[in-house]
Design an enzyme around this catalytic site. Structure first.
Site, mmCIF file in Angstrom:
data_model
loop_
_atom_site.group_PDB
_atom_site.id
_atom_site.type_symbol
_atom_site.label_atom_id
_atom_site.label_comp_id
_atom_site.label_asym_id
_atom_site.label_seq_id
_atom_site.Cartn_x
_atom_site.Cartn_y
_atom_site.Cartn_z
ATOM 1 N N TYR A 117 -13.689 -4.234 10.690
ATOM 2 C CA TYR A 117 -12.355 -3.634 10.650
ATOM 3 C C TYR A 117 -11.603 -3.944 11.937
ATOM 4 C CZ TYR A 117 -8.633 -0.159 10.494
ATOM 5 O OH TYR A 117 -7.397 0.448 10.508
ATOM 6 N N GLY A 169 0.817 -1.215 0.000
ATOM 7 C CA GLY A 169 0.000 0.000 0.000
ATOM 8 C C GLY A 169 0.844 1.254 0.000
ATOM 9 N N ASN A 191 1.452 3.512 -2.289
ATOM 10 C CA ASN A 191 1.153 4.599 -3.231
ATOM 11 C C ASN A 191 0.356 5.746 -2.608
ATOM 12 O OD1 ASN A 191 -0.939 2.264 -3.694
ATOM 13 N ND2 ASN A 191 -2.025 4.175 -4.160
ATOM 14 N N SER A 192 -0.041 5.608 -1.338
ATOM 15 C CA SER A 192 -0.806 6.681 -0.709
ATOM 16 C C SER A 192 -0.676 6.597 0.805
ATOM 17 C CB SER A 192 -2.293 6.608 -1.107
ATOM 18 O OG SER A 192 -2.886 5.425 -0.592
ATOM 19 N N GLY A 193 -1.079 7.689 1.473
ATOM 20 C CA GLY A 193 -1.186 7.701 2.920
ATOM 21 C C GLY A 193 0.103 7.367 3.652
ATOM 22 N N GLY A 235 1.673 4.561 3.873
ATOM 23 C CA GLY A 235 2.588 3.751 3.077
ATOM 24 C C GLY A 235 3.464 4.593 2.175
#
Length: 251
Positions: free
Chosen positions: A167, A11, A13-15, A17
């Site tokens: 979640y 992950g 590519n954003s946030g 990560g």
């Protein structure tokens, strides 16, 4: 410095990560960005490299869809063929409070992506991580694990589905996995640790419905009180880089 080290970040590519990958690149690491969408990953690579400065490591994009166990197996097969070592595995990717859907393998989607995909990924890469020792496994969980429980009779939430509970259950599973793995990896030179990054401003909450009238206030509050992705990534970076945790693993 991470020169000569190879790191996998899911992950990326954003946030959190992306922020993690950016800092590890600045530390001259070779960062394998394990991402589901190549176009988004390529855009992230451009942005990270522009901000990283002249002294930087290497970014490599590898496709990985954690909702597909087939994709996880293909990813790991490629890694085992192409990489001589993996020094750090950061299980970062996650989804949050999604509408009820199942993965292609028939699992509730949050449990599939947040736990099962990373579970398989880690186990398939364990031999390489052991050969690369001292190496590190880092698992990004959440404080919301406190509200989860493992109901083995309804892991797919087919009897009832609460997206927040699902979640929390997936994040609890992350921690239980980390704990068990820490026992199994004793004396191997591979450490495993979990972390909770806190409340971070990312697109993780894109499935959460916020009433239109409340949204401006919520956006203002999030900017004031939520961590930035860079702040949220600090614990992952610490566990990846710091000599203080060399040889330190979950109790």
């Amino acid at each position: 410095m991470l020169r000569g080290k190879t790191i996998i970040v899911t992950g990326a590519n954003s946030g959190i990560g992306k922020a993690t990958a950016a800092e590890l690149l600045r530390c001259q690491g070779r960062v394998i960005m394990a991402c589901r969408d190549r176009e988004r990953a390529e855009k992230a690579v451009q942005e990270i490299q522009q901000e990283a400065g002249t002294e930087q490591g290497e970014l490599v994009i590898k496709l990985l869809d954690l909702a597909s166990l087939k994709s996880v197996r293909i990813f790991c097969e490629e890694i085992m063929k192409e990489e001589s070592r993996i020094d750090i595995l950061i299980n970062n990717a996650g989804i949050y409070q999604c509408p009820y859907t199942k993965s292609e393998d028939g699992f509730e989607i949050q449990f599939a992506v947040n736990h099962l995909g990373h579970f398989l990924l880690t186990n398939l890469l364990l031999d390489l991580l052991k050969r690369s020792a001292p190496s590190r496994i880092i698992v990004v969980s959440s404080k919301l694990y406190k509200y989860g429980e493992i109901n083995v009779d309804d892991l797919n939430s087919e009897q009832s589905y609460d997206k927040a509970f699902a979640y929390a259950r997936s994040k609890l599973a992350n921690l239980l996995f980390t704990l068990e793995l820490s026992h199994r990896l004793e004396e191997t030179g591979v450490t495993v640790n979990a972390l909770t990054p806190g409340i971070v401003q990312t697109n993780l909450g894109r499935h959460v419905h916020i009433p239109v009238l409340v949204k401006p206030l919520f956006n203002l509050a999030s900017r004031a009180f939520f961590k930035s992705p860079e702040e949220g990534a600090q614990t992952s970076i610490y566990l990846a880089c710091s000599p203080d945790v060399e040889g330190v693993t979950a109790p």
